[in-house]
Scaffold this motif. Sequence first.
Motif, PDB file in Angstrom:
ATOM      1  N   GLU A 359       0.830  -1.209   0.000  1.00 41.73           N
ATOM      2  CA  GLU A 359       0.000   0.000   0.000  1.00 41.73           C
ATOM      3  C   GLU A 359       0.860   1.252   0.000  1.00 41.73           C
ATOM      4  O   GLU A 359       1.898   1.322   0.659  1.00 41.73           O
ATOM      5  CB  GLU A 359      -0.941  -0.008   1.207  1.00 41.73           C
ATOM      6  N   ARG A 360       0.399   2.237  -0.748  1.00 43.23           N
ATOM      7  CA  ARG A 360       1.076   3.523  -0.792  1.00 43.23           C
ATOM      8  C   ARG A 360       0.724   4.340   0.443  1.00 43.23           C
ATOM      9  O   ARG A 360      -0.241   4.040   1.144  1.00 43.23           O
ATOM     10  CB  ARG A 360       0.676   4.276  -2.066  1.00 43.23           C
ATOM     11  N   MET A 361       1.512   5.389   0.675  1.00 44.57           N
ATOM     12  CA  MET A 361       1.270   6.249   1.824  1.00 44.57           C
ATOM     13  C   MET A 361       0.365   7.406   1.410  1.00 44.57           C
ATOM     14  O   MET A 361       0.620   8.077   0.415  1.00 44.57           O
ATOM     15  CB  MET A 361       2.602   6.778   2.375  1.00 44.57           C
ATOM     16  N   ARG A 362      -0.695   7.596   2.180  1.00 44.94           N
ATOM     17  CA  ARG A 362      -1.622   8.705   1.978  1.00 44.94           C
ATOM     18  C   ARG A 362      -1.738   9.476   3.291  1.00 44.94           C
ATOM     19  O   ARG A 362      -1.658   8.898   4.368  1.00 44.94           O
ATOM     20  CB  ARG A 362      -3.006   8.190   1.583  1.00 44.94           C
ATOM     21  N   ARG A 363      -1.932  10.781   3.180  1.00 45.15           N
ATOM     22  CA  ARG A 363      -2.101  11.579   4.388  1.00 45.15           C
ATOM     23  C   ARG A 363      -3.527  11.452   4.891  1.00 45.15           C
ATOM     24  O   ARG A 363      -4.491  11.670   4.158  1.00 45.15           O
ATOM     25  CB  ARG A 363      -1.752  13.044   4.115  1.00 45.15           C
ATOM     26  N   ARG A 364      -3.645  11.045   6.154  1.00 52.88           N
ATOM     27  CA  ARG A 364      -4.926  10.957   6.840  1.00 52.88           C
ATOM     28  C   ARG A 364      -4.776  11.767   8.114  1.00 52.88           C
ATOM     29  O   ARG A 364      -3.996  11.403   8.984  1.00 52.88           O
ATOM     30  CB  ARG A 364      -5.273   9.506   7.172  1.00 52.88           C
ATOM     31  N   SER A 365      -5.523  12.868   8.210  1.00 50.35           N
ATOM     32  CA  SER A 365      -5.282  13.803   9.299  1.00 50.35           C
ATOM     33  C   SER A 365      -3.820  14.243   9.198  1.00 50.35           C
ATOM     34  O   SER A 365      -3.381  14.664   8.137  1.00 50.35           O
ATOM     35  CB  SER A 365      -5.624  13.162  10.647  1.00 50.35           C
ATOM     36  N   ILE A 366      -3.034  14.105  10.274  1.00 51.88           N
ATOM     37  CA  ILE A 366      -1.629  14.517  10.194  1.00 51.88           C
ATOM     38  C   ILE A 366      -0.700  13.327   9.945  1.00 51.88           C
ATOM     39  O   ILE A 366       0.515  13.490   9.888  1.00 51.88           O
ATOM     40  CB  ILE A 366      -1.187  15.239  11.482  1.00 51.88           C
ATOM     41  N   THR A 367      -1.265  12.129   9.799  1.00 50.43           N
ATOM     42  CA  THR A 367      -0.438  10.938   9.684  1.00 50.43           C
ATOM     43  C   THR A 367      -0.281  10.480   8.239  1.00 50.43           C
ATOM     44  O   THR A 367      -1.108  10.783   7.372  1.00 50.43           O
ATOM     45  CB  THR A 367      -1.027   9.777  10.504  1.00 50.43           C
ATOM     46  N   LEU A 368       0.778   9.705   7.991  1.00 54.75           N
ATOM     47  CA  LEU A 368       0.994   9.044   6.711  1.00 54.75           C
ATOM     48  C   LEU A 368       0.496   7.609   6.864  1.00 54.75           C
ATOM     49  O   LEU A 368       1.158   6.775   7.478  1.00 54.75           O
ATOM     50  CB  LEU A 368       2.471   9.062   6.328  1.00 54.75           C
ATOM     51  N   ALA A 369      -0.678   7.333   6.329  1.00 54.08           N
ATOM     52  CA  ALA A 369      -1.358   6.069   6.588  1.00 54.08           C
ATOM     53  C   ALA A 369      -1.418   5.205   5.336  1.00 54.08           C
ATOM     54  O   ALA A 369      -1.254   5.701   4.209  1.00 54.08           O
ATOM     55  CB  ALA A 369      -2.772   6.344   7.108  1.00 54.08           C
ATOM     56  N   PRO A 370      -1.671   3.903   5.492  1.00 55.38           N
ATOM     57  CA  PRO A 370      -1.850   3.027   4.325  1.00 55.38           C
ATOM     58  C   PRO A 370      -3.043   3.475   3.493  1.00 55.38           C
ATOM     59  O   PRO A 370      -4.131   3.730   4.033  1.00 55.38           O
ATOM     60  CB  PRO A 370      -2.092   1.648   4.950  1.00 55.38           C
ATOM     61  N   ALA A 371      -2.844   3.571   2.184  1.00 55.13           N
ATOM     62  CA  ALA A 371      -3.868   4.136   1.308  1.00 55.13           C
ATOM     63  C   ALA A 371      -5.169   3.341   1.331  1.00 55.13           C
ATOM     64  O   ALA A 371      -6.251   3.910   1.203  1.00 55.13           O
ATOM     65  CB  ALA A 371      -3.336   4.214  -0.126  1.00 55.13           C
ATOM     66  N   ARG A 372      -5.088   2.022   1.483  1.00 60.40           N
ATOM     67  CA  ARG A 372      -6.296   1.191   1.488  1.00 60.40           C
ATOM     68  C   ARG A 372      -6.709   0.794   2.904  1.00 60.40           C
ATOM     69  O   ARG A 372      -7.541  -0.090   3.086  1.00 60.40           O
ATOM     70  CB  ARG A 372      -6.084  -0.056   0.628  1.00 60.40           C
ATOM     71  N   GLY A 373      -6.121   1.441   3.904  1.00 61.72           N
ATOM     72  CA  GLY A 373      -6.505   1.147   5.277  1.00 61.72           C
ATOM     73  C   GLY A 373      -5.844  -0.079   5.853  1.00 61.72           C
ATOM     74  O   GLY A 373      -6.326  -0.639   6.836  1.00 61.72           O
ATOM     75  N   ALA A 374      -4.727  -0.539   5.251  1.00 61.29           N
ATOM     76  CA  ALA A 374      -3.995  -1.730   5.710  1.00 61.29           C
ATOM     77  C   ALA A 374      -4.864  -2.982   5.591  1.00 61.29           C
ATOM     78  O   ALA A 374      -5.269  -3.590   6.585  1.00 61.29           O
ATOM     79  CB  ALA A 374      -3.471  -1.560   7.132  1.00 61.29           C
ATOM     80  N   GLU A 375      -5.149  -3.373   4.370  1.00 63.89           N
ATOM     81  CA  GLU A 375      -5.949  -4.570   4.129  1.00 63.89           C
ATOM     82  C   GLU A 375      -5.135  -5.826   4.414  1.00 63.89           C
ATOM     83  O   GLU A 375      -4.010  -5.975   3.915  1.00 63.89           O
ATOM     84  CB  GLU A 375      -6.440  -4.606   2.673  1.00 63.89           C
ATOM     85  N   ILE A 376      -5.694  -6.717   5.209  1.00 65.54           N
ATOM     86  CA  ILE A 376      -5.012  -7.965   5.542  1.00 65.54           C
ATOM     87  C   ILE A 376      -6.036  -9.093   5.602  1.00 65.54           C
ATOM     88  O   ILE A 376      -7.245  -8.853   5.674  1.00 65.54           O
ATOM     89  CB  ILE A 376      -4.278  -7.889   6.893  1.00 65.54           C
ATOM     90  N   ILE A 377      -5.519 -10.314   5.573  1.00 67.81           N
ATOM     91  CA  ILE A 377      -6.328 -11.523   5.825  1.00 67.81           C
ATOM     92  C   ILE A 377      -5.683 -12.230   7.004  1.00 67.81           C
ATOM     93  O   ILE A 377      -4.468 -12.438   7.012  1.00 67.81           O
ATOM     94  CB  ILE A 377      -6.374 -12.458   4.601  1.00 67.81           C
ATOM     95  N   ALA A 378      -6.483 -12.587   7.998  1.00 65.17           N
ATOM     96  CA  ALA A 378      -5.965 -13.236   9.198  1.00 65.17           C
ATOM     97  C   ALA A 378      -6.423 -14.693   9.233  1.00 65.17           C
ATOM     98  O   ALA A 378      -7.632 -14.974   9.213  1.00 65.17           O
ATOM     99  CB  ALA A 378      -6.455 -12.500  10.441  1.00 65.17           C
ATOM    100  N   ASP A 379      -5.468 -15.617   9.268  1.00 67.58           N
ATOM    101  CA  ASP A 379      -5.761 -17.033   9.395  1.00 67.58           C
ATOM    102  C   ASP A 379      -5.341 -17.515  10.787  1.00 67.58           C
ATOM    103  O   ASP A 379      -4.182 -17.349  11.174  1.00 67.58           O
ATOM    104  CB  ASP A 379      -4.987 -17.830   8.340  1.00 67.58           C
ATOM    105  N   PRO A 380      -6.264 -18.110  11.543  1.00 70.44           N
ATOM    106  CA  PRO A 380      -5.915 -18.603  12.877  1.00 70.44           C
ATOM    107  C   PRO A 380      -4.801 -19.638  12.818  1.00 70.44           C
ATOM    108  O   PRO A 380      -4.748 -20.472  11.903  1.00 70.44           O
ATOM    109  CB  PRO A 380      -7.223 -19.222  13.383  1.00 70.44           C
ATOM    110  N   LEU A 381      -3.909 -19.598  13.796  1.00 73.45           N
ATOM    111  CA  LEU A 381      -2.803 -20.549  13.827  1.00 73.45           C
ATOM    112  C   LEU A 381      -3.283 -21.941  14.243  1.00 73.45           C
ATOM    113  O   LEU A 381      -2.679 -22.955  13.872  1.00 73.45           O
ATOM    114  CB  LEU A 381      -1.721 -20.066  14.793  1.00 73.45           C
ATOM    115  N   ALA A 382      -4.316 -21.988  15.058  1.00 75.46           N
ATOM    116  CA  ALA A 382      -4.818 -23.302  15.486  1.00 75.46           C
ATOM    117  C   ALA A 382      -6.304 -23.201  15.813  1.00 75.46           C
ATOM    118  O   ALA A 382      -6.811 -22.148  16.122  1.00 75.46           O
ATOM    119  CB  ALA A 382      -4.054 -23.750  16.715  1.00 75.46           C
TER     120      ALA A 382
END
Length: 382
Positions: A359-382
């Motif tokens: 993800e590219r960096m986009r300015r959100r408020s005063i921060t440099l944030a992930p452009a897509r909001g940090a999209e992830i997929i979480a798979d349980p370990l067990a």
Amino acid sequence: MLPPGPKAPSAFQTIEWIVRPTHFLRQAQAKYGEPFTIRTAWSDAPMVLTSDPEEIKRAYAAPPDVLQGGDAADFLEPFVGRNSLLVLHGDEHLKQRRLVLPPFHGEALRRWSDTISTLAHAHLDTWPTGTPFRALPRMQELTLEIIQRVIFGSQDAELKHALRSALDLTQSTPNLIAMSLVQRDFGPYGRFLKAVERIDELVYARIDQPSETESILDLLKQSGATREELRDQLVTLLAAGHETTATALAWALERLARHPADLTADPQPFIDEVLRTRPVLSITARKTLQPYTLAGHTLPEGVYVAPCIYLANRRGKPIPFGGGTRRCVGAAFATLELREVLRAVSGRFRLRPPRAQGERMRRRSITLAPARGAEIIADPLA
């Protein structure tokens, strides 16, 4: 004579500063060398940026009658207030800093580890599995709950909603551009001011309640601060105390999905690299109160010397929390949050990205944030 820099009008530079912040900085550095001068609607004077480690060190060490902090954050005053640590300078800034610093360091800091871990695991219980989701808003919710515990000794759902309602208006790129260029009592900026009025109602009500816990609010009350001073420091700590950490956590999760690692033992090296390559803040500016020499240029009084965290980090050792007397008061607490949350995530999930490209960096408020909001997929370990 100021160092060279982009010739585009301030409005165009402001849009680049918001939409393509890192590209804007890299392009200016490549074209004009260092230092270089930019002009945006976020400051009342030109900003001269540098990434030279020695010049940054010298700027952070400059006495307050030479380089003054606080003025560069004046655009935040409608939200944080005139008594905020972010806009105060000189002796008053140091006084307020000494007041709020102790709860975020030493033994007072260490006692929050278990609370942070418990809240983190409670949030992880709500994560969807096997399907993409945005980590940034979830980290904003978690870190806001944590900082409310520290400040008030308890959570406050109504205040949490009011704070996010105001801050979420600045998460939209069109809104942020409009609010930066047209500060009027209508449109996005007018809605933002209305949201701040609701925050004020709730914060003042909390201030007026009898104290029953040992919290930062109690500490500030004992200092003899006025209601307005209390309001401004509380809003500053609530907002800055969760938004920047949430963004850092979102970047950490976005990076972890693309670079898997076991962080249950020692996440600190991973954290350091995330803060270096994906800094949350781009600059830490100081205003010149007298002529100031920077890399052979004599800068006049009234302009900004701006150590550029993003460009400096690309040269080596990171400076994610700024430096000098204006270094982030919550740096140690934020690092603790990063460690505990990443340990919890790494112990329960394997993360993967929904797409190959980072993800590219986009300015959100005063921060440099992930452009897509940090999209992830979480798979349980067990």
